[in-house]
Design a protein around this motif. Structure first.
Motif, PDB file in Angstrom:
ATOM      1  N   ASP A  17     -50.723  25.355   4.646  1.00 14.27           N
ATOM      2  CA  ASP A  17     -49.643  25.161   5.617  1.00 14.27           C
ATOM      3  C   ASP A  17     -49.334  23.687   5.847  1.00 14.27           C
ATOM      4  OD1 ASP A  17     -49.257  27.833   5.917  1.00 14.27           O
ATOM      5  OD2 ASP A  17     -50.456  28.020   7.737  1.00 14.27           O
ATOM      6  N   HIS A  18     -50.325  22.834   5.650  1.00 15.76           N
ATOM      7  CA  HIS A  18     -50.070  21.401   5.803  1.00 15.76           C
ATOM      8  C   HIS A  18     -49.077  20.930   4.746  1.00 15.76           C
ATOM      9  CE1 HIS A  18     -50.801  17.179   6.725  1.00 15.76           C
ATOM     10  NE2 HIS A  18     -50.839  16.988   5.423  1.00 15.76           N
ATOM     11  N   CYS A  19     -49.260  21.400   3.522  1.00 19.22           N
ATOM     12  CA  CYS A  19     -48.335  21.057   2.434  1.00 19.22           C
ATOM     13  C   CYS A  19     -46.931  21.548   2.776  1.00 19.22           C
ATOM     14  CB  CYS A  19     -48.769  21.723   1.130  1.00 19.22           C
ATOM     15  SG  CYS A  19     -50.453  21.373   0.607  1.00 19.22           S
ATOM     16  N   VAL A  20     -46.854  22.778   3.240  1.00 21.67           N
ATOM     17  CA  VAL A  20     -45.563  23.361   3.618  1.00 21.67           C
ATOM     18  C   VAL A  20     -44.900  22.506   4.688  1.00 21.67           C
ATOM     19  CG1 VAL A  20     -44.448  25.348   4.713  1.00 21.67           C
ATOM     20  CG2 VAL A  20     -46.248  25.705   3.009  1.00 21.67           C
ATOM     21  N   GLY A  21     -45.693  22.088   5.675  1.00 22.71           N
ATOM     22  CA  GLY A  21     -45.160  21.280   6.760  1.00 22.71           C
ATOM     23  C   GLY A  21     -44.638  19.946   6.277  1.00 22.71           C
ATOM     24  N   ALA A  22     -45.366  19.326   5.352  1.00 24.45           N
ATOM     25  CA  ALA A  22     -44.960  18.016   4.847  1.00 24.45           C
ATOM     26  C   ALA A  22     -43.653  18.109   4.066  1.00 24.45           C
ATOM     27  CB  ALA A  22     -46.067  17.439   3.957  1.00 24.45           C
ATOM     28  N   VAL A  23     -43.540  19.107   3.208  1.00 26.05           N
ATOM     29  CA  VAL A  23     -42.325  19.289   2.410  1.00 26.05           C
ATOM     30  C   VAL A  23     -41.147  19.629   3.326  1.00 26.05           C
ATOM     31  CG1 VAL A  23     -41.227  20.796   0.702  1.00 26.05           C
ATOM     32  CG2 VAL A  23     -43.544  19.925   0.300  1.00 26.05           C
ATOM     33  N   THR A  24     -41.401  20.516   4.272  1.00 20.60           N
ATOM     34  CA  THR A  24     -40.346  20.922   5.205  1.00 20.60           C
ATOM     35  C   THR A  24     -39.832  19.729   5.990  1.00 20.60           C
ATOM     36  OG1 THR A  24     -41.277  23.138   5.426  1.00 20.60           O
ATOM     37  CG2 THR A  24     -39.810  22.409   7.183  1.00 20.60           C
ATOM     38  N   GLU A  25     -40.743  18.908   6.471  1.00 20.83           N
ATOM     39  CA  GLU A  25     -40.364  17.758   7.285  1.00 20.83           C
ATOM     40  C   GLU A  25     -39.493  16.773   6.504  1.00 20.83           C
ATOM     41  OE1 GLU A  25     -42.649  14.170   9.689  1.00 20.83           O
ATOM     42  OE2 GLU A  25     -43.725  16.019   9.228  1.00 20.83           O
ATOM     43  N   GLU A  26     -39.888  16.486   5.275  1.00 20.22           N
ATOM     44  CA  GLU A  26     -39.117  15.534   4.462  1.00 20.22           C
ATOM     45  C   GLU A  26     -37.729  16.079   4.126  1.00 20.22           C
ATOM     46  OE1 GLU A  26     -39.666  12.474   3.856  1.00 20.22           O
ATOM     47  OE2 GLU A  26     -41.728  12.369   4.595  1.00 20.22           O
ATOM     48  N   LEU A  27     -37.660  17.345   3.793  1.00 17.04           N
ATOM     49  CA  LEU A  27     -36.357  17.916   3.432  1.00 17.04           C
ATOM     50  C   LEU A  27     -35.442  18.024   4.648  1.00 17.04           C
ATOM     51  CD1 LEU A  27     -37.478  20.621   0.864  1.00 17.04           C
ATOM     52  CD2 LEU A  27     -36.103  18.589   0.378  1.00 17.04           C
ATOM     53  N   ARG A  28     -36.032  18.327   5.782  1.00 16.69           N
ATOM     54  CA  ARG A  28     -35.225  18.445   7.007  1.00 16.69           C
ATOM     55  C   ARG A  28     -34.661  17.094   7.421  1.00 16.69           C
ATOM     56  NH1 ARG A  28     -35.297  23.317  10.399  1.00 16.69           N
ATOM     57  NH2 ARG A  28     -33.976  21.990  11.651  1.00 16.69           N
ATOM     58  N   ALA A  29     -35.283  16.029   6.967  1.00 16.55           N
ATOM     59  CA  ALA A  29     -34.814  14.683   7.312  1.00 16.55           C
ATOM     60  C   ALA A  29     -33.538  14.302   6.555  1.00 16.55           C
ATOM     61  CB  ALA A  29     -35.918  13.661   7.048  1.00 16.55           C
ATOM     62  N   LEU A  30     -33.214  15.043   5.492  1.00 14.73           N
ATOM     63  CA  LEU A  30     -31.984  14.747   4.757  1.00 14.73           C
ATOM     64  C   LEU A  30     -30.780  15.123   5.626  1.00 14.73           C
ATOM     65  CD1 LEU A  30     -32.888  16.224   1.239  1.00 14.73           C
ATOM     66  CD2 LEU A  30     -32.886  13.815   1.913  1.00 14.73           C
ATOM     67  N   SER A  31     -29.746  14.318   5.583  1.00 17.52           N
ATOM     68  CA  SER A  31     -28.594  14.593   6.434  1.00 17.52           C
ATOM     69  C   SER A  31     -27.930  15.904   6.035  1.00 17.52           C
ATOM     70  CB  SER A  31     -27.595  13.440   6.361  1.00 17.52           C
ATOM     71  OG  SER A  31     -26.901  13.477   5.143  1.00 17.52           O
TER      72      SER A  31
END
Ligand code: CU
Length: 73
Positions: A19-33
């Motif tokens: 889940d940590h990996c999922v969270g990291a990927v999710t966070e970075e992608l969500r940061a895209l405008s």
């Protein structure tokens, strides 16, 4: 009025194991405008991104790399 349906793309991210990996990927992608939501299936590595504009491959690859992972070929 120019209302456009959201864009949706599914990519496969390799190397996510918890889940940590999922969270990291999710966070970075969500940061895209323009990104509205990111849905990750850990078992398959499938990542579906819903956005208000069309994302280009380089920014998706870049965000995933920023999180420490890579896209499958
Ligand atoms: Cu992990």
């Amino acid at each position: 009025m120019a209302v456009q349906a959201p864009f949706r793309i599914t990519v496969t991210v390799t190397g996510m194991s918890c889940d940590h990996c999922v969270g990291a990927v999710t966070e970075e992608l969500r940061a895209l405008s323009g990104v509205r939501s990111v849905d990750v299936t850990l078992g398959t590595g499938a990542v579906t991104i819903t956005s208000d504009r069309e994302l280009n491959g380089a920014e998706i690859t870049g965000a995933v790399a920023e999180a420490g992972y890579a896209l499958a070929d």
